[in-house]
Design an enzyme around this catalytic site. Structure first.
Site, PDB file in Angstrom:
ATOM      1  N   HIS A  40       0.765  -1.252   0.000  1.00 45.48           N
ATOM      2  CA  HIS A  40       0.000   0.000   0.000  1.00 45.48           C
ATOM      3  C   HIS A  40       0.794   1.300   0.000  1.00 45.48           C
ATOM      4  CE1 HIS A  40      -3.611  -2.335   0.505  1.00 45.48           C
ATOM      5  NE2 HIS A  40      -3.070  -2.955   1.538  1.00 45.48           N
ATOM      6  N   LYS A  68      -5.432  -9.588  -7.895  1.00 45.91           N
ATOM      7  CA  LYS A  68      -6.070  -8.956  -6.740  1.00 45.91           C
ATOM      8  C   LYS A  68      -7.074  -7.953  -7.304  1.00 45.91           C
ATOM      9  CE  LYS A  68      -5.229  -6.620  -2.378  1.00 45.91           C
ATOM     10  NZ  LYS A  68      -4.246  -5.995  -1.498  1.00 45.91           N
ATOM     11  N   HIS A 144      -2.905  -2.923   8.319  1.00 43.17           N
ATOM     12  CA  HIS A 144      -3.966  -3.332   7.392  1.00 43.17           C
ATOM     13  C   HIS A 144      -4.662  -2.097   6.838  1.00 43.17           C
ATOM     14  CE1 HIS A 144      -7.306  -5.565   5.698  1.00 43.17           C
ATOM     15  NE2 HIS A 144      -8.137  -4.784   6.344  1.00 43.17           N
TER      16      HIS A 144
END
Length: 147
Positions: A40, A68, A144
């Site tokens: 990310h 993904k 996350h």
């Protein structure tokens, strides 16, 4: 006497580094943090295109066995991203209370739906928007991307 003094100095150094947050105390937490960074974080770019998404998703190993479907890259320094962890806790999608929110420059990469791994194809949407990130540890680090 010298080995005991050396041992004491090393222990003091380790405790100092832990206190400053320069050493992560948990392997599991560190693994999740490293995965978060890989999937990310891209501070070197300010905005992304379709080609950017296609390349980065492949480079960051998110197209090896299957495409993904969706991924977000944050275009901020890791220190700006980590600062989100010091904001008020909010509810994550999984029901935990370890999420935090902030506004960041991002590129959302959405799989087109008609590509096959490893040659996945993506559409990019660059924006500055609210993001929600789960944080864990002491000190807290992002582990996350929630939304």
């Amino acid at each position: 006497m010298a080995p005991q003094r050396t041992h004491s100095l090393l222990l003091l150094l380790l405790l100092t580094l832990l206190g400053l947050g320069l050493v992560q105390p948990s392997y599991g937490q560190d693994h999740m943090y490293q995965r978060f960074l890989r999937q990310h974080v891209d501070p070197d770019v300010s905005t992304g295109s379709d080609g950017y998404c296609n390349l980065m998703m492949q480079r960051r190993k998110m197209t090896l066995h299957q495409c993904k479907r969706f991924n977000t890259f944050i275009h901020e320094s890791i220190w700006n991203i980590r600062s989100i962890c010091s904001t008020a806790n909010i509810l994550c999608k999984n029901g935990k209370m370890n999420c935090h929110e902030g506004v960041m420059k991002v590129t959302d990469c959405k799989e087109t739906g008609n590509s096959k791994a490893p040659n996945c194809r993506y559409r990019a949407k660059a924006s500055t928007r609210r993001v929600v990130i789960a944080c864990e540890g002491n000190p807290e680090v992002p582990v996350h991307f929630d939304r």
